[in-house]
Design a protein around this motif. Structure first.
Motif, mmCIF file in Angstrom:
data_model
loop_
_atom_site.group_PDB
_atom_site.id
_atom_site.type_symbol
_atom_site.label_atom_id
_atom_site.label_comp_id
_atom_site.label_asym_id
_atom_site.label_seq_id
_atom_site.Cartn_x
_atom_site.Cartn_y
_atom_site.Cartn_z
ATOM 1 N N GLN A 305 19.765 120.657 2.203
ATOM 2 C CA GLN A 305 20.837 119.802 1.701
ATOM 3 C C GLN A 305 20.591 119.415 0.250
ATOM 4 O OE1 GLN A 305 21.179 116.485 4.368
ATOM 5 N NE2 GLN A 305 21.683 117.743 6.135
ATOM 6 N N ASN A 306 19.397 119.048 -0.081
ATOM 7 C CA ASN A 306 18.991 118.757 -1.456
ATOM 8 C C ASN A 306 17.486 118.818 -1.513
ATOM 9 O OD1 ASN A 306 17.943 116.171 -0.601
ATOM 10 N ND2 ASN A 306 20.052 115.427 -0.622
ATOM 11 N N GLU A 307 16.911 118.389 -2.646
ATOM 12 C CA GLU A 307 15.469 118.518 -2.808
ATOM 13 C C GLU A 307 14.680 117.686 -1.821
ATOM 14 O OE1 GLU A 307 16.999 115.519 -5.866
ATOM 15 O OE2 GLU A 307 17.573 117.479 -5.089
ATOM 16 N N CYS A 308 15.353 116.699 -1.182
ATOM 17 C CA CYS A 308 14.646 115.854 -0.217
ATOM 18 C C CYS A 308 14.425 116.584 1.102
ATOM 19 C CB CYS A 308 15.445 114.566 0.007
ATOM 20 S SG CYS A 308 14.691 113.424 1.173
ATOM 21 N N PHE A 309 15.216 117.627 1.396
ATOM 22 C CA PHE A 309 15.123 118.323 2.669
ATOM 23 C C PHE A 309 14.830 119.798 2.459
ATOM 24 C CE2 PHE A 309 16.655 114.748 5.029
ATOM 25 C CZ PHE A 309 17.590 114.130 4.228
ATOM 26 N N PRO A 310 13.591 120.151 2.117
ATOM 27 C CA PRO A 310 13.307 121.563 1.903
ATOM 28 C C PRO A 310 13.271 122.376 3.191
ATOM 29 C CG PRO A 310 11.381 120.208 1.415
ATOM 30 C CD PRO A 310 12.468 119.283 1.798
ATOM 31 N N GLU A 311 13.162 121.734 4.341
ATOM 32 C CA GLU A 311 13.053 122.482 5.586
ATOM 33 C C GLU A 311 13.997 121.894 6.630
ATOM 34 O OE1 GLU A 311 9.075 122.678 6.979
ATOM 35 O OE2 GLU A 311 8.279 123.524 5.130
ATOM 36 N N ALA A 312 14.552 122.793 7.440
ATOM 37 C CA ALA A 312 15.373 122.339 8.560
ATOM 38 C C ALA A 312 14.461 121.853 9.684
ATOM 39 C CB ALA A 312 16.267 123.479 9.044
ATOM 40 N N GLY A 313 14.988 120.973 10.515
ATOM 41 C CA GLY A 313 14.194 120.489 11.637
ATOM 42 C C GLY A 313 14.603 119.090 12.057
ATOM 43 N N ASP A 314 13.836 118.538 13.004
ATOM 44 C CA ASP A 314 14.081 117.195 13.522
ATOM 45 C C ASP A 314 13.113 116.208 12.880
ATOM 46 O OD1 ASP A 314 16.147 117.893 15.353
ATOM 47 O OD2 ASP A 314 14.622 118.771 16.658
ATOM 48 N N TYR A 315 13.637 115.049 12.511
ATOM 49 C CA TYR A 315 12.836 114.039 11.821
ATOM 50 C C TYR A 315 13.061 112.664 12.452
ATOM 51 C CZ TYR A 315 12.311 117.505 8.106
ATOM 52 O OH TYR A 315 12.008 118.644 7.391
ATOM 53 N N ALA A 316 11.990 111.872 12.461
ATOM 54 C CA ALA A 316 12.105 110.441 12.721
ATOM 55 C C ALA A 316 12.198 109.757 11.366
ATOM 56 C CB ALA A 316 10.896 109.939 13.506
ATOM 57 N N VAL A 317 13.210 108.913 11.210
ATOM 58 C CA VAL A 317 13.504 108.334 9.904
ATOM 59 C C VAL A 317 13.202 106.845 9.902
ATOM 60 C CG1 VAL A 317 15.253 108.008 8.125
ATOM 61 C CG2 VAL A 317 15.319 110.041 9.575
ATOM 62 N N LEU A 318 12.511 106.403 8.857
ATOM 63 C CA LEU A 318 12.273 104.983 8.613
ATOM 64 C C LEU A 318 12.993 104.610 7.317
ATOM 65 C CD1 LEU A 318 10.748 102.234 8.939
ATOM 66 C CD2 LEU A 318 8.880 103.278 7.634
ATOM 67 N N ARG A 319 13.920 103.662 7.410
ATOM 68 C CA ARG A 319 14.645 103.205 6.215
ATOM 69 C C ARG A 319 14.313 101.742 5.956
ATOM 70 N NH1 ARG A 319 18.361 107.347 5.297
ATOM 71 N NH2 ARG A 319 19.239 108.297 7.178
ATOM 72 N N VAL A 320 14.005 101.452 4.705
ATOM 73 C CA VAL A 320 13.777 100.080 4.269
ATOM 74 C C VAL A 320 14.728 99.819 3.112
ATOM 75 C CG1 VAL A 320 12.120 98.418 3.340
ATOM 76 C CG2 VAL A 320 11.353 100.161 4.968
ATOM 77 N N SER A 321 15.571 98.813 3.241
ATOM 78 C CA SER A 321 16.584 98.568 2.212
ATOM 79 C C SER A 321 16.709 97.083 1.926
ATOM 80 C CB SER A 321 17.939 99.131 2.646
ATOM 81 O OG SER A 321 18.376 98.536 3.852
ATOM 82 N N GLY A 322 17.190 96.790 0.731
ATOM 83 C CA GLY A 322 17.433 95.424 0.303
ATOM 84 C C GLY A 322 18.533 95.405 -0.734
ATOM 85 N N SER A 323 19.099 94.232 -0.946
ATOM 86 C CA SER A 323 20.235 94.109 -1.873
ATOM 87 C C SER A 323 19.810 93.574 -3.230
ATOM 88 C CB SER A 323 21.295 93.171 -1.269
ATOM 89 O OG SER A 323 20.723 91.902 -0.982
#
Length: 392
Positions: A305-323
């Protein structure tokens, strides 16, 4: 010569001409097949006036122009009027030097595209022309950027390894002896405050050394099977979270955790430290207080999809966000560099937190993506490959 002989000779001449025409047509067909079938964009440009003689179909995919639309136009229409590249007579340089250039080109919709331009002089009719081969340079530039970043981190790790152990030995006395001195001092002693200051300074220096040592540890071995939700729950009961609340009393942590989150393989200690650093960095961007959101989810990547996803597959995602305050583009490129910060370093900031996050994510064969917008705040997304137990 009898008329019959002239007629026979004329027939032979016509036959030879027909064969030559057939050969020319076949040769032209081969040229067009190769020219339009190329995966690279191809342009043939007059060496003198710079007029585009012909362009292949791939140019349309790269720059949004049909090949026929460019035919007869000046080569300069493909070059942006404003660019960060130094002004130069590109066609003149191509004719003199040939070779490969990385050049800005103007897309038909106004965007600037960075392409590799490989140029060579070729004979064309009774003159010379320039064959320009265009190839998207964005992936190469991104890979070179990632390589430079990896080499920089490698060099820092080697440097850190050379000094961190010695610093630990020096700091052991600076951290431990103040405790011994405080045991013999009465509560009202004027020496207690400076000794406590020495102790806190030593502890802060020890934290920096600990982060430096983390950068020297490449890889996590076999690791253990981990659920990121457990790391988040453990963080809420940790001393790091208590310190965060002391330094940022108006920060509130909210969670949105996926119950059926896929497990990952790795180091509980390193991932816990990465989470603490991400939360700390996010809270630091909200000096007036606010909400730090921690989210987990499963994510499947079908392809690049972009440089963040060089390989296809399944991922567990951790998101940390603030305003909080956004990270500006110039800072975003350097956010993972050691001791780089656009904020004033606080009492709980070693300057290595985001570098440690980057190192940890890479050691877990994962990827980190950062999105930051004015008004929307900043979101750090860590993608870690899902652990599959193949022995079942």
């Amino acid at each position: 010569m009898p008329p019959e002989a002239n007629l026979e000779e004329l027939k032979q001449t016509i036959k030879v001409l027909e064969q030559k025409c057939a050969c020319l047509e076949a040769s032209d067909q081969k040229f067009r097949s190769l020219f339009n079938g190329s995966m690279d964009g191809l342009l043939i440009v007059e060496s003198g006036g710079g007029r585009i003689i012909c362009a292949n179909k791939q140019i349309g995919a790269m720059l949004g122009y049909a090949g026929s639309a460019l035919q007869g136009k000046d080569f300069q229409v493909l070059l942006p009027e404003t660019t960060n590249q130094p002004k130069k007579d590109l066609l003149q340089e191509i004719q003199v030097c040939g070779g490969v250039f990385t050049q800005d080109f103007m897309h038909s919709d106004g965007r600037v595209c960075v392409l590799d331009l490989m140029a060579t002089l070729i004979p064309w009719e009774k003159d010379w022309a320039i064959l320009c081969t265009l190839r998207d340079a964005s992936e190469r530039i991104q890979l070179e950027k990632q390589l430079r970043q990896s080499q920089k981190m490698e060099a820092i790790g080697n440097l850190a390894g050379g000094v961190a152990h010695d610093l630990n030995n020096i700091l052991s006395g600076l951290v431990s002896y103040p405790d011994l001195l405080l045991l013999d001092l009465p509560e009202e002693s004027v020496l207690r405050k400076p000794i406590l200051t020495i102790k806190r300074s030593g502890e802060r220096a020890a934290e920096i050394v600990e982060d430096l040592l983390t950068l020297t540890k490449h890889g996590i071995g076999a690791g253990e099977v981990i659920n990121l939700n457990q790391i988040i729950s453990a963080y809420e009961n940790s001393s790091e979270y208590e310190r965060l609340k002391n330094y940022h009393p108006h920060i509130h942590l909210t969670k949105q955790l996926t119950e059926d989150l896929e497990p990952v393989a790795g180091s509980m200690e390193h991932l816990s430290k990465a989470l603490a650093n991400l939360v700390l960095n996010t809270a630091g961007a909200m000096p007036e207080g606010g909400e730090v959101q921690v989210l987990t989810e499963n994510h499947h990547v079908d392809g690049v999809q972009n440089e963040c996803f060089p390989e296809a597959g399944d991922y567990a995602v951790l998101r940390v966000s603030g305003s909080g305050m956004p990270i500006f583009p110039n800072d975003l490129e350097r956010i993972f560099e050691p001791f780089y910060t656009s904020k004033k370093m606080g009492r709980n900031d070693t300057g290595l937190g985001m570098t440690v996050v980057w190192r940890t994510v890479k050691d877990h064969n994962g990827y980190i993506d950062v999105k930051s917008e004015v008004g929307a705040g900043t979101t750090f997304s860590v993608f870690l490959p899902v652990f599959r137990n193949l022995s079942r």
